[in-house]
Every structure is written in C-alpha cells, then in structure tokens.
Design a protein around this motif. Structure first.
Motif, PDB file in Angstrom:
ATOM      1  N   TRP A   1      44.891  37.589  44.468  1.00 10.97           N
ATOM      2  CA  TRP A   1      43.694  38.369  44.727  1.00 10.97           C
ATOM      3  C   TRP A   1      43.628  38.775  46.205  1.00 10.97           C
ATOM      4  O   TRP A   1      43.813  37.944  47.103  1.00 10.97           O
ATOM      5  N   LEU A   2      43.348  40.062  46.448  1.00  2.48           N
ATOM      6  CA  LEU A   2      43.185  40.557  47.814  1.00  2.48           C
ATOM      7  C   LEU A   2      41.734  40.374  48.237  1.00  2.48           C
ATOM      8  O   LEU A   2      40.813  40.775  47.514  1.00  2.48           O
ATOM      9  N   LEU A   3      41.527  39.782  49.401  1.00  2.00           N
ATOM     10  CA  LEU A   3      40.176  39.483  49.866  1.00  2.00           C
ATOM     11  C   LEU A   3      39.306  40.739  49.902  1.00  2.00           C
ATOM     12  O   LEU A   3      38.128  40.707  49.529  1.00  2.00           O
ATOM     13  N   CYS A   4      39.903  41.846  50.326  1.00  5.23           N
ATOM     14  CA  CYS A   4      39.136  43.089  50.446  1.00  5.23           C
ATOM     15  C   CYS A   4      38.740  43.675  49.093  1.00  5.23           C
ATOM     16  O   CYS A   4      37.886  44.573  49.015  1.00  5.23           O
ATOM     17  N   SER A   5      39.338  43.150  48.010  1.00  6.38           N
ATOM     18  CA  SER A   5      39.056  43.673  46.678  1.00  6.38           C
ATOM     19  C   SER A   5      38.235  42.703  45.824  1.00  6.38           C
ATOM     20  O   SER A   5      38.089  42.903  44.616  1.00  6.38           O
ATOM     21  N   ILE A   6      37.705  41.647  46.451  1.00  4.61           N
ATOM     22  CA  ILE A   6      36.919  40.651  45.724  1.00  4.61           C
ATOM     23  C   ILE A   6      35.442  41.032  45.759  1.00  4.61           C
ATOM     24  O   ILE A   6      34.898  41.376  46.815  1.00  4.61           O
ATOM     25  N   SER A   7      34.801  40.985  44.596  1.00  2.94           N
ATOM     26  CA  SER A   7      33.358  41.191  44.505  1.00  2.94           C
ATOM     27  C   SER A   7      32.681  39.838  44.327  1.00  2.94           C
ATOM     28  O   SER A   7      33.244  38.911  43.725  1.00  2.94           O
ATOM     29  N   TRP A   8      31.433  39.733  44.825  1.00  8.40           N
ATOM     30  CA  TRP A   8      30.722  38.463  44.816  1.00  8.40           C
ATOM     31  C   TRP A   8      29.354  38.609  44.164  1.00  8.40           C
ATOM     32  O   TRP A   8      28.727  39.671  44.237  1.00  8.40           O
ATOM     33  N   LYS A   9      28.897  37.532  43.548  1.00 11.25           N
ATOM     34  CA  LYS A   9      27.533  37.474  43.039  1.00 11.25           C
ATOM     35  C   LYS A   9      26.952  36.092  43.292  1.00 11.25           C
ATOM     36  O   LYS A   9      27.556  35.087  42.915  1.00 11.25           O
ATOM     37  N   ILE A  10      25.796  36.051  43.951  1.00 11.26           N
ATOM     38  CA  ILE A  10      25.087  34.800  44.182  1.00 11.26           C
ATOM     39  C   ILE A  10      24.106  34.588  43.033  1.00 11.26           C
ATOM     40  O   ILE A  10      23.320  35.464  42.702  1.00 11.26           O
ATOM     41  N   PHE A  11      24.168  33.410  42.403  1.00 12.82           N
ATOM     42  CA  PHE A  11      23.269  33.097  41.304  1.00 12.82           C
ATOM     43  C   PHE A  11      22.113  32.245  41.818  1.00 12.82           C
ATOM     44  O   PHE A  11      22.309  31.368  42.665  1.00 12.82           O
ATOM     45  N   THR A  12      20.934  32.501  41.278  1.00 10.27           N
ATOM     46  CA  THR A  12      19.731  31.806  41.776  1.00 10.27           C
ATOM     47  C   THR A  12      19.017  31.047  40.669  1.00 10.27           C
ATOM     48  O   THR A  12      17.865  30.663  40.825  1.00 10.27           O
ATOM     49  N   ASP A  13      19.697  30.792  39.533  1.00  6.87           N
ATOM     50  CA  ASP A  13      19.030  30.177  38.390  1.00  6.87           C
ATOM     51  C   ASP A  13      18.913  28.658  38.489  1.00  6.87           C
ATOM     52  O   ASP A  13      18.043  28.068  37.874  1.00  6.87           O
ATOM     53  N   GLY A  14      19.818  28.009  39.207  1.00  9.56           N
ATOM     54  CA  GLY A  14      19.870  26.555  39.200  1.00  9.56           C
ATOM     55  C   GLY A  14      18.799  25.896  40.056  1.00  9.56           C
ATOM     56  O   GLY A  14      18.379  26.443  41.078  1.00  9.56           O
ATOM     57  N   LEU A  15      18.374  24.708  39.636  1.00 11.54           N
ATOM     58  CA  LEU A  15      17.418  23.928  40.414  1.00 11.54           C
ATOM     59  C   LEU A  15      18.103  22.839  41.233  1.00 11.54           C
ATOM     60  O   LEU A  15      17.451  22.157  42.002  1.00 11.54           O
ATOM     61  N   THR A  16      19.407  22.679  41.050  1.00  9.67           N
ATOM     62  CA  THR A  16      20.112  21.586  41.716  1.00  9.67           C
ATOM     63  C   THR A  16      21.241  22.073  42.617  1.00  9.67           C
ATOM     64  O   THR A  16      21.371  21.633  43.751  1.00  9.67           O
ATOM     65  N   ASN A  17      22.061  22.999  42.113  1.00 16.83           N
ATOM     66  CA  ASN A  17      23.279  23.393  42.800  1.00 16.83           C
ATOM     67  C   ASN A  17      23.214  24.825  43.314  1.00 16.83           C
ATOM     68  O   ASN A  17      22.384  25.624  42.882  1.00 16.83           O
ATOM     69  N   LYS A  18      24.135  25.150  44.220  1.00 21.21           N
ATOM     70  CA  LYS A  18      24.336  26.521  44.669  1.00 21.21           C
ATOM     71  C   LYS A  18      25.491  27.108  43.868  1.00 21.21           C
ATOM     72  O   LYS A  18      26.531  26.461  43.694  1.00 21.21           O
ATOM     73  N   LEU A  19      25.329  28.348  43.398  1.00 21.46           N
ATOM     74  CA  LEU A  19      26.334  28.976  42.548  1.00 21.46           C
ATOM     75  C   LEU A  19      26.724  30.337  43.105  1.00 21.46           C
ATOM     76  O   LEU A  19      25.851  31.139  43.468  1.00 21.46           O
ATOM     77  N   ILE A  20      28.036  30.608  43.125  1.00 16.53           N
ATOM     78  CA  ILE A  20      28.534  31.911  43.536  1.00 16.53           C
ATOM     79  C   ILE A  20      29.720  32.274  42.649  1.00 16.53           C
ATOM     80  O   ILE A  20      30.576  31.442  42.361  1.00 16.53           O
ATOM     81  N   GLY A  21      29.748  33.525  42.195  1.00 14.55           N
ATOM     82  CA  GLY A  21      30.837  33.997  41.348  1.00 14.55           C
ATOM     83  C   GLY A  21      31.682  35.022  42.078  1.00 14.55           C
ATOM     84  O   GLY A  21      31.189  35.730  42.971  1.00 14.55           O
ATOM     85  N   ALA A  22      32.956  35.124  41.679  1.00 20.31           N
ATOM     86  CA  ALA A  22      33.872  36.079  42.311  1.00 20.31           C
ATOM     87  C   ALA A  22      34.807  36.670  41.263  1.00 20.31           C
ATOM     88  O   ALA A  22      35.226  35.985  40.336  1.00 20.31           O
ATOM     89  N   TRP A  23      35.101  37.980  41.402  1.00 20.17           N
ATOM     90  CA  TRP A  23      36.095  38.608  40.556  1.00 20.17           C
ATOM     91  C   TRP A  23      36.880  39.628  41.369  1.00 20.17           C
ATOM     92  O   TRP A  23      36.437  40.067  42.439  1.00 20.17           O
TER      93      TRP A  23
END
Length: 351
Positions: A40-62
């Motif tokens: 995966w090329l860093l410049c081609s990665i998309s990110w999404k921060i999720f805010t649903d959890g009450l305990t953990n921090k969540l981030i997705g990447a594709w």
C-alpha cells in the motif's frame, strides 16, 4: 499479562498508537500497515475515524478504491487491560472467524489490534426491532452459541465481581464525584446485590454456551442477508439467557436519557425473538423445535438475567468514569442503569 506472537500465532508489530489526535492515530496505523500491507502506498490510503465505541479508539484504512479491504485498528481504551483478558479476546476472534461469523485478525500492536473491517450498517434504536433484522440477530446468536466451549467454566460471575471490586469509591472530578456519593450505592451494597444474584442464578438450569456477552447496537452489523457480531472483548462461556437479556437491555441504547419504559422490548417481542432463537439453536444441534413451555421458560430466565446485565455494566461504567478519556458521562449512565436495576428487581422473582 503480556501477549506475544509466539503465544498467539498472530503477527506482532512493535508500534504504540498515540490517540492524542486524529493525525497521531493515522501515523501509528500507517506504521503498522507498512508491515501487514507493504504494497500500500501511503499517499493512496484513505482513512475513517469511527466514533461509535464507548471504550476504544477506532480508525479504518483502505488503499485506493479498494474499500472492501478495509483494515480496522482498535486502540485499547485507558485502563481496559485490567478488565479484559486480551489473550482470550484473540482466541475468541479466531473461534468466531473459523465458523464464518467474525473478523480475520491481521496483527497485534502494543496497545491494540488490527483486523478485518466488517462492512455493513451498525444497528440503531429502530433497526434492532426491524422485522427483517431481529430474526437474523436471534439466528446469529444461536449460531454463536454453538461454538465449542470445551471444558471452560462460566466467566460471568468472576467478571461481575472483578468489575465491582475495581469500581472506584470516589472520582477526581468534583461534580461527578458529588453525584457518585449522593446518588449511588456504596460498593458493599453492590457486592451484596452480586451475592444475592449469584446465590439465586449460579445454579440455574440454563445451559452454558459460548456467549458474545456484549451484543449492543454498535456491535451488530447488518449485511442485508445476515447480521454479524463484532468485538469479542467479553466473549466466553455464560448462560444463554444472560446473552439474550443483555441484548434486550441494549435495545434502549446508551446515549442521553435511557427510556426503558418505551424502548425495552415488550413480552410479545421477546417471546417471538426467543422462539426464533431456540428454533435455530435446536436445528443447529439436530434436535426438535422448542415447545411453548421451553420458550416461556427461557423468557422467565431472561428476565432474571437482566439484573446481571445491569449490575455488570453499572460497575464497568464507574471504572470507565475513573479512567476513560472518551467524551461520555459514564456516571450518569451508571446512575440511570442503577435506577432501572432497582425497578426490575421489584418485578422479578429470583428462585
């Protein structure tokens, strides 16, 4: 206990993700992607921060437009290692994935996990009761409950007791501490309630099965043709009635005023849900469909285990109030659930 690659067979990446900001989340996750998605090329990665959890921090990447291969990074909440068995969590994820009902785990890192993102829509207060969706939830829980527990013992009572003992008697925030002192029972009172429930229900005739133990709305994903349970932090052997009861309580949600009188499922809904669950469970076990008596017996046990659900998450909420940096009023949540615990206790017969 320190969990390593040799113990689990899962790749370990020696990276600590800083949750101070969205940018530090991305920077840490990018370091892990270099190991598990090296093409995966860093410049081609998309990110999404999720805010649903009450305990953990969540981030997705594709990568590029390949959103179907989204990698989810779960950064453990502060202090959660003290209340969650991380080795068991990893084993539970592997169990669920092995029968096609959970995420594939890609890697561990210093303060979390990287795993397959399950695509779909998480449930809300409306969809959890939708006539298309709730039968799928009942059937998926039945399938989950068929996972082999081998010779493992029930973890419910030890977890409840651990949470109560760890719950703080005071808080550093003066406003929240005032509410805790004025509106909440003392710890010895919580322990007394625990002992009462354990004495009444620990010898219950409800079968011990492999439970999710945290089937809240944000942990159930609707994929149109089925639902999938995610997040196995608390999974393990417990009475089936507890898992069902806990899910019914979660129909009320967690935000703002908890309207149990309106949103908690009524008896008709529960009986239909339980009949669907038992019919599927029996089918998977190769036995006859349940009788009306069996459905009503399970319904009665579920009402009893609602108390266990409330007491466990009440204590959990107080632990979070003392440790979590997430913007959520855990004290108010605990107080509301304590009020509902008392109301339900006045209605339920424990034998």
């Amino acid at each position: 206990m320190c969990i390593n690659e040799k113990m689990t067979g899962i790749k370990f990446v020696d990276v600590f993700i800083d949750v101070a900001s969205d940018e530090t989340l991305k920077q840490g996750a990018a370091q892990i992607l270099e190991q598990i998605r090296p093409d995966w090329l860093l410049c081609s990665i998309s990110w999404k921060i999720f805010t649903d959890g009450l305990t953990n921090k969540l981030i997705g990447a594709w990568h590029k437009d390949h959103k179907e291969d989204t990698v989810l990074f779960r950064v453990y909440g502060e202090g959660t290692d003290a209340i969650i068995d991380r080795k068991a969590e990893i084993e539970n994820m592997a169990r669920a994935h092995s029968i096609g009902i959970g995420s594939q785990l890609y890697a561990m890192f210093q303060n979390g996990l990287a795993y397959e993102f399950i695509h779909g829509n998480i449930l809300d207060l409306v969809t959890v009761k939708d006539a298309r969706i709730y039968p799928m939830i009942a059937k998926m829980m039945a399938k989950f409950h068929t996972i082999d527990i081998k010779n493992e013992s029930c973890g419910l009572w030890n977890r409840m007791l651990k949470f109560i003992k760890m719950s703080p008697s005071e808080l550093s925030d003066p406003v929240k501490n005032a509410r805790l002192q004025n509106e909440f029972p003392r710890k010895d009172e919580l322990l007394s309630e625990y002992n009462m429930l354990k004495d009444a229900l620990d010898k219950s005739s409800v079968d011990l099965v492999f439970c999710h133990n945290d089937a809240l709305l944000a942990n159930i994903v609707d994929q149109k043709n089925r639902v999938v349970f995610i997040d196995m932090e608390y999974a393990g052997p417990a009475p089936a009635a507890y898992d069902i009861a806990n899910h019914f309580v979660e129909h009320v949600g967690a935000d703002g005023e908890l309207d149990y009188l309106t949103l908690y499922p009524n008896k008709e809904f529960q009986l239909d849900w339980i009949k669907i669950y038992l019919t599927e469970f029996n089918r998977l076990k190769g036995v006859s469909p349940p009788s009306d008596t069996a459905v009503h017996d399970m319904y009665n046990k579920v009402q009893q285990f609602v108390l266990c659900s409330h007491l466990q998450w009440i204590a959990w909420s107080l632990i979070q109030a003392a440790n979590s940096s997430i913007d959520f009023d855990f004290v108010d949540y605990a107080i509301q659930r304590m009020k509902e615990y008392k109301r339900i206790k006045s209605l339920v017969t424990l034998k």
